[in-house]
Motif scaffolding. Structure first.
Motif, PDB file in Angstrom:
ATOM      1  N   GLN A 194     -15.302  14.966 -25.666  1.00  0.00           N
ATOM      2  CA  GLN A 194     -14.206  15.895 -25.421  1.00  0.00           C
ATOM      3  C   GLN A 194     -12.981  15.072 -25.020  1.00  0.00           C
ATOM      4  OE1 GLN A 194     -16.027  18.709 -22.643  1.00  0.00           O
ATOM      5  NE2 GLN A 194     -16.033  20.179 -24.330  1.00  0.00           N
ATOM      6  N   HIS A 195     -11.984  15.135 -25.872  1.00  0.00           N
ATOM      7  CA  HIS A 195     -10.726  14.401 -25.701  1.00  0.00           C
ATOM      8  C   HIS A 195      -9.738  15.376 -25.062  1.00  0.00           C
ATOM      9  CE1 HIS A 195      -7.527  11.576 -26.802  1.00  0.00           C
ATOM     10  NE2 HIS A 195      -6.900  12.521 -27.476  1.00  0.00           N
ATOM     11  N   CYS A 196      -9.487  15.198 -23.762  1.00  0.00           N
ATOM     12  CA  CYS A 196      -8.648  16.116 -22.989  1.00  0.00           C
ATOM     13  C   CYS A 196      -7.266  15.497 -22.806  1.00  0.00           C
ATOM     14  CB  CYS A 196      -9.265  16.361 -21.620  1.00  0.00           C
ATOM     15  SG  CYS A 196     -11.001  16.851 -21.657  1.00  0.00           S
ATOM     16  N   THR A 202     -12.733  18.496 -29.419  1.00  0.00           N
ATOM     17  CA  THR A 202     -14.149  18.136 -29.335  1.00  0.00           C
ATOM     18  C   THR A 202     -14.562  17.462 -30.637  1.00  0.00           C
ATOM     19  OG1 THR A 202     -14.561  20.010 -27.865  1.00  0.00           O
ATOM     20  CG2 THR A 202     -16.484  18.998 -28.918  1.00  0.00           C
ATOM     21  N   PHE A 203     -15.137  16.279 -30.508  1.00  0.00           N
ATOM     22  CA  PHE A 203     -15.584  15.475 -31.647  1.00  0.00           C
ATOM     23  C   PHE A 203     -17.103  15.406 -31.673  1.00  0.00           C
ATOM     24  CE2 PHE A 203     -11.416  13.863 -30.510  1.00  0.00           C
ATOM     25  CZ  PHE A 203     -10.777  13.829 -31.728  1.00  0.00           C
ATOM     26  N   ARG A 225     -13.948  10.317 -32.924  1.00  0.00           N
ATOM     27  CA  ARG A 225     -12.789  10.218 -32.021  1.00  0.00           C
ATOM     28  C   ARG A 225     -11.960   8.991 -32.366  1.00  0.00           C
ATOM     29  NH1 ARG A 225     -13.045   8.102 -26.723  1.00  0.00           N
ATOM     30  NH2 ARG A 225     -14.000   6.400 -27.907  1.00  0.00           N
ATOM     31  N   ASP A 226     -12.630   7.871 -32.604  1.00  0.00           N
ATOM     32  CA  ASP A 226     -11.917   6.636 -32.919  1.00  0.00           C
ATOM     33  C   ASP A 226     -11.145   6.752 -34.237  1.00  0.00           C
ATOM     34  OD1 ASP A 226     -12.957   5.679 -30.559  1.00  0.00           O
ATOM     35  OD2 ASP A 226     -14.441   4.377 -31.525  1.00  0.00           O
ATOM     36  N   GLY A 227     -11.732   7.441 -35.220  1.00  0.00           N
ATOM     37  CA  GLY A 227     -11.037   7.669 -36.482  1.00  0.00           C
ATOM     38  C   GLY A 227      -9.813   8.548 -36.309  1.00  0.00           C
ATOM     39  N   TYR A 228      -9.920   9.540 -35.446  1.00  0.00           N
ATOM     40  CA  TYR A 228      -8.807  10.442 -35.123  1.00  0.00           C
ATOM     41  C   TYR A 228      -7.645   9.663 -34.511  1.00  0.00           C
ATOM     42  CZ  TYR A 228      -6.651  13.684 -31.622  1.00  0.00           C
ATOM     43  OH  TYR A 228      -5.811  14.388 -30.805  1.00  0.00           O
ATOM     44  N   VAL A 232      -4.559  11.455 -20.466  1.00  0.00           N
ATOM     45  CA  VAL A 232      -5.639  11.559 -21.438  1.00  0.00           C
ATOM     46  C   VAL A 232      -6.943  11.182 -20.757  1.00  0.00           C
ATOM     47  CG1 VAL A 232      -6.539  10.729 -23.644  1.00  0.00           C
ATOM     48  CG2 VAL A 232      -4.074  11.014 -23.328  1.00  0.00           C
ATOM     49  N   PHE A 233      -7.956  12.030 -20.951  1.00  0.00           N
ATOM     50  CA  PHE A 233      -9.252  11.822 -20.308  1.00  0.00           C
ATOM     51  C   PHE A 233     -10.326  12.229 -21.300  1.00  0.00           C
ATOM     52  CE2 PHE A 233     -12.762  12.703 -17.484  1.00  0.00           C
ATOM     53  CZ  PHE A 233     -12.584  11.841 -16.415  1.00  0.00           C
ATOM     54  N   ASP A 234     -11.186  11.289 -21.685  1.00  0.00           N
ATOM     55  CA  ASP A 234     -12.245  11.578 -22.633  1.00  0.00           C
ATOM     56  C   ASP A 234     -13.581  11.673 -21.895  1.00  0.00           C
ATOM     57  OD1 ASP A 234     -10.327  11.433 -24.564  1.00  0.00           O
ATOM     58  OD2 ASP A 234     -11.181   9.716 -25.611  1.00  0.00           O
ATOM     59  N   LEU A 235     -14.336  12.714 -22.227  1.00  0.00           N
ATOM     60  CA  LEU A 235     -15.656  12.937 -21.631  1.00  0.00           C
ATOM     61  C   LEU A 235     -16.736  12.795 -22.684  1.00  0.00           C
ATOM     62  CD1 LEU A 235     -14.913  16.211 -19.621  1.00  0.00           C
ATOM     63  CD2 LEU A 235     -15.342  13.960 -18.642  1.00  0.00           C
TER      64      LEU A 235
END
Length: 102
Positions: A3-5, A61-62, A68-71, A97-100
């Protein structure tokens, strides 16, 4: 899942229509970037008052770290990201930015 917040402190001059356009541009990335499962966006609705000025945001959400890295390097994400940075108060300082790993 990742989850990329992204929490935003937008410039006061950003109109509601411009804000909606930014959110819609982020949501549209789901149609062009592989691995995006969901996009949610909107204002902070917490009653705690601990937002630190970050009153708008979105979560992408990936299905994997690789997605996520491709995005992150995808040209359409880069273009939307530039719009968001230019609309943020203080540029990059207006973003959190906070990724879970969910």
């Amino acid at each position: 899942m990742i989850q990329h917040c992204v929490f935003m402190r937008l410039k006061a001059a950003v109109t509601p229509a411009e804000k909606q356009s930014l959110f819609e541009a982020v949501a549209a990335l789901k149609q062009v970037i592989p691995g995006i499962l969901d996009v949610k966006y909107g204002p902070n609705v917490s009653p705690e008052g601990l937002h630190g000025g970050f009153v708008d945001g979105f979560i992408v959400t990936f299905d994997s770290l690789e997605a996520r890295d491709g995005y992150l390097v995808h040209p359409q994400h880069v273009a939307v990201g530039e719009r968001i940075v230019s609309s943020s108060d203080g540029g990059l300082a207006g973003l959190l930015v906070f990724d879970l790993n969910a």
